[in-house]
Design a protein around this motif. Sequence first.
Motif, PDB file in Angstrom:
ATOM      1  N   ALA A  17       7.375  -4.326 -13.378  1.00 50.56           N
ATOM      2  CA  ALA A  17       8.603  -3.752 -12.945  1.00 50.56           C
ATOM      3  C   ALA A  17       9.110  -4.480 -11.800  1.00 50.56           C
ATOM      4  N   GLY A  18       8.258  -5.810 -11.471  1.00 50.52           N
ATOM      5  CA  GLY A  18       8.819  -6.503 -10.313  1.00 50.52           C
ATOM      6  C   GLY A  18       8.928  -5.876  -8.765  1.00 50.52           C
ATOM      7  N   MET A  19       8.114  -4.722  -8.879  1.00 45.41           N
ATOM      8  CA  MET A  19       7.809  -4.296  -7.568  1.00 45.41           C
ATOM      9  C   MET A  19       7.418  -4.890  -6.188  1.00 45.41           C
ATOM     10  N   ASP A  20       7.756  -4.947  -5.182  1.00 52.89           N
ATOM     11  CA  ASP A  20       7.379  -5.485  -4.092  1.00 52.89           C
ATOM     12  C   ASP A  20       6.062  -5.019  -3.432  1.00 52.89           C
ATOM     13  N   MET A  21       4.954  -5.596  -3.798  1.00 51.55           N
ATOM     14  CA  MET A  21       3.757  -5.106  -3.250  1.00 51.55           C
ATOM     15  C   MET A  21       3.179  -5.303  -1.990  1.00 51.55           C
ATOM     16  N   THR A  22       4.116  -5.846  -1.107  1.00 51.62           N
ATOM     17  CA  THR A  22       4.098  -5.773   0.325  1.00 51.62           C
ATOM     18  C   THR A  22       4.961  -4.671   0.722  1.00 51.62           C
ATOM     19  N   ALA A  23       5.651  -3.748   0.063  1.00 51.65           N
ATOM     20  CA  ALA A  23       6.244  -2.541   0.675  1.00 51.65           C
ATOM     21  C   ALA A  23       5.116  -1.347   1.153  1.00 51.65           C
ATOM     22  N   LYS A  24       5.496  -0.691   1.800  1.00 50.42           N
ATOM     23  CA  LYS A  24       4.482   0.459   2.571  1.00 50.42           C
ATOM     24  C   LYS A  24       4.188   1.525   1.436  1.00 50.42           C
ATOM     25  N   TYR A  25       5.203   1.972   0.938  1.00 50.17           N
ATOM     26  CA  TYR A  25       5.036   3.397  -0.061  1.00 50.17           C
ATOM     27  C   TYR A  25       5.516   3.200  -1.318  1.00 50.17           C
ATOM     28  N   VAL A  26       4.993   4.061  -2.132  1.00 48.06           N
ATOM     29  CA  VAL A  26       5.596   4.225  -3.602  1.00 48.06           C
ATOM     30  C   VAL A  26       5.780   5.883  -3.517  1.00 48.06           C
ATOM     31  N   SER A  27       7.009   6.236  -3.913  1.00 51.00           N
ATOM     32  CA  SER A  27       7.100   7.537  -4.132  1.00 51.00           C
ATOM     33  C   SER A  27       7.547   7.839  -5.708  1.00 51.00           C
ATOM     34  N   LEU A  28       6.972   9.064  -6.058  1.00 52.66           N
ATOM     35  CA  LEU A  28       7.078   9.609  -7.458  1.00 52.66           C
ATOM     36  C   LEU A  28       7.773  10.829  -7.441  1.00 52.66           C
ATOM     37  N   HIS A  29       8.535  10.790  -8.232  1.00 52.59           N
ATOM     38  CA  HIS A  29       9.666  12.092  -8.730  1.00 52.59           C
ATOM     39  C   HIS A  29       9.553  12.578 -10.034  1.00 52.59           C
ATOM     40  N   CYS A  30       9.231  13.968  -9.868  1.00 43.72           N
ATOM     41  CA  CYS A  30       8.952  14.665 -11.147  1.00 43.72           C
ATOM     42  C   CYS A  30      10.103  15.502 -11.776  1.00 43.72           C
ATOM     43  N   ALA A  31       9.852  15.846 -13.118  1.00 42.93           N
ATOM     44  CA  ALA A  31      11.196  16.588 -13.811  1.00 42.93           C
ATOM     45  C   ALA A  31      11.251  18.048 -13.272  1.00 42.93           C
ATOM     46  N   ASP A  32      10.200  18.557 -12.599  1.00 45.32           N
ATOM     47  CA  ASP A  32      10.219  19.867 -12.131  1.00 45.32           C
ATOM     48  C   ASP A  32      10.474  19.819 -10.643  1.00 45.32           C
ATOM     49  N   ASN A  33      11.185  18.809  -9.992  1.00 46.28           N
ATOM     50  CA  ASN A  33      11.500  18.383  -8.532  1.00 46.28           C
ATOM     51  C   ASN A  33      10.440  18.358  -7.687  1.00 46.28           C
ATOM     52  N   TYR A  34       9.186  18.339  -8.254  1.00 48.00           N
ATOM     53  CA  TYR A  34       7.947  17.992  -7.367  1.00 48.00           C
ATOM     54  C   TYR A  34       8.191  16.513  -6.744  1.00 48.00           C
ATOM     55  N   TRP A  35       7.515  16.408  -5.810  1.00 50.10           N
ATOM     56  CA  TRP A  35       7.263  14.587  -5.615  1.00 50.10           C
ATOM     57  C   TRP A  35       6.230  14.562  -4.612  1.00 50.10           C
ATOM     58  N   THR A  36       5.633  13.174  -4.477  1.00 50.37           N
ATOM     59  CA  THR A  36       4.693  12.902  -3.636  1.00 50.37           C
ATOM     60  C   THR A  36       4.966  11.445  -3.549  1.00 50.37           C
ATOM     61  N   SER A  37       4.141  10.713  -2.359  1.00 50.31           N
ATOM     62  CA  SER A  37       4.384   9.540  -2.328  1.00 50.31           C
ATOM     63  C   SER A  37       2.827   8.938  -1.943  1.00 50.31           C
ATOM     64  N   ILE A  38       2.542   7.510  -2.250  1.00 50.27           N
ATOM     65  CA  ILE A  38       1.238   6.856  -1.940  1.00 50.27           C
ATOM     66  C   ILE A  38       1.510   5.868  -1.099  1.00 50.27           C
ATOM     67  N   ASP A  39       0.361   5.420  -0.371  1.00 51.62           N
ATOM     68  CA  ASP A  39       0.418   3.935   0.540  1.00 51.62           C
ATOM     69  C   ASP A  39       0.087   2.866  -0.738  1.00 51.62           C
ATOM     70  N   MET A  40       0.463   1.684  -0.276  1.00 51.18           N
ATOM     71  CA  MET A  40       0.437   0.713  -1.174  1.00 51.18           C
ATOM     72  C   MET A  40      -1.089   0.151  -1.736  1.00 51.18           C
ATOM     73  N   PRO A  41      -2.106   0.305  -0.846  1.00 46.01           N
ATOM     74  CA  PRO A  41      -3.432   0.051  -1.177  1.00 46.01           C
ATOM     75  C   PRO A  41      -3.633   1.168  -2.169  1.00 46.01           C
ATOM     76  N   THR A  42      -3.464   2.212  -2.518  1.00 46.87           N
ATOM     77  CA  THR A  42      -3.698   3.386  -3.203  1.00 46.87           C
ATOM     78  C   THR A  42      -2.956   2.827  -4.698  1.00 46.87           C
ATOM     79  N   ALA A  43      -1.528   2.678  -4.517  1.00 49.18           N
ATOM     80  CA  ALA A  43      -0.960   2.224  -5.787  1.00 49.18           C
ATOM     81  C   ALA A  43      -1.618   1.037  -6.403  1.00 49.18           C
ATOM     82  N   LEU A  44      -2.137   0.224  -5.786  1.00 48.90           N
ATOM     83  CA  LEU A  44      -2.939  -1.222  -6.258  1.00 48.90           C
ATOM     84  C   LEU A  44      -4.325  -0.676  -6.728  1.00 48.90           C
TER      85      LEU A  44
END
Length: 263
Positions: free
Chosen positions: A172-199
């Motif tokens: 998806a060509g995401m910038d892996m030097t960015a700080k966070y990845v946020s994840l949004h859900c169909a039930d309006n829940y959301w959370t976010s993670i740090d880049m080391p966890t994403a990778l």
Amino acid sequence: MTFRKRPVKPDTFLSSHAESIIKDARSELKDPARRLLGKRILTLGGIALLSGCSLSNDKSVNTMLRKMSFFNDDVQALLFNPKEMAPTYPESMITRPFPFNAFYGIDDVPEVDAATYRLQVSGLANGKRVWTLDELRALPQESQITRHICIEGWSAIGRWGGVRFSEFMKRAGMDMTAKYVSLHCADNYWTSIDMPTALHAQTLLTLTYDGAVLPPKYGFPMKLRMPTKLGYKNPKHIVAISVTNEYPGGYWENQGYNWFGGS
Ligand SMILES: Nc1nc2c(c(=O)[nH]1)N[C@H]1C(S)=C(S)[C@@H](COP(=O)(O)O)O[C@H]1N2
Ligand SMILES: [Mo]
């Protein structure tokens, strides 16, 4: 938001006295160990995961507490080492049935239509921004049997299959030097993670549960599974993913749960 009692049987990896022993020990522990326990930043399950203690009997609880009372760089390293692998389990240890949990009851699980479903990618990414379910299914798949630990005091072992998240991020060509990845859900829940966890190698964009299409209650069409994080950091029904340097928070995180939420 209040907590509701849920009909979930806790797994047996915690000593029946673990909670009360830890409560008694709280006053004797030095900071920052006490702070972590007191604020429930570290849950019983989280402690078990981090300390490598099974907490299955009182002796192991006490051993863990002794470790915690000398809270030092070793524990810090465990907490913040993005290379640490979560344990995996044999098929025979899968918890059946696997528990359901959400901030609402099972009757309110969102119904996501497979045909019209689109995963949106936004923020610091220069690749494909809209993904269909078939496109996600066509990516290389792998599976894992890991323990899911909920902050409410239960844990369960399950099998999830899907795309390694780092692989998806690359495509998806995401910038892996960015700080966070946020994840949004169909039930309006959301959370976010740090880049080391994403990778992290065990972070999977899962499309299946126990070899079958992910059922609605477990997050159809897609759940981000991170065995290094507590349950609330594992979002179900993901519809949008954003890469950002601005702290995105989360549904429970904004109500006081620790953002880090795991190892
Ligand atoms: N979209 C969404 N994801 C969510 C939640 C939620 O309410 N909505 N709850 C979280 C919590 S607290 C837990 S313990 C797990 C439960 O996942 P399960 O139903 O597959 O056991 O989902 C997590 N992801
Ligand atoms: Mo949870």
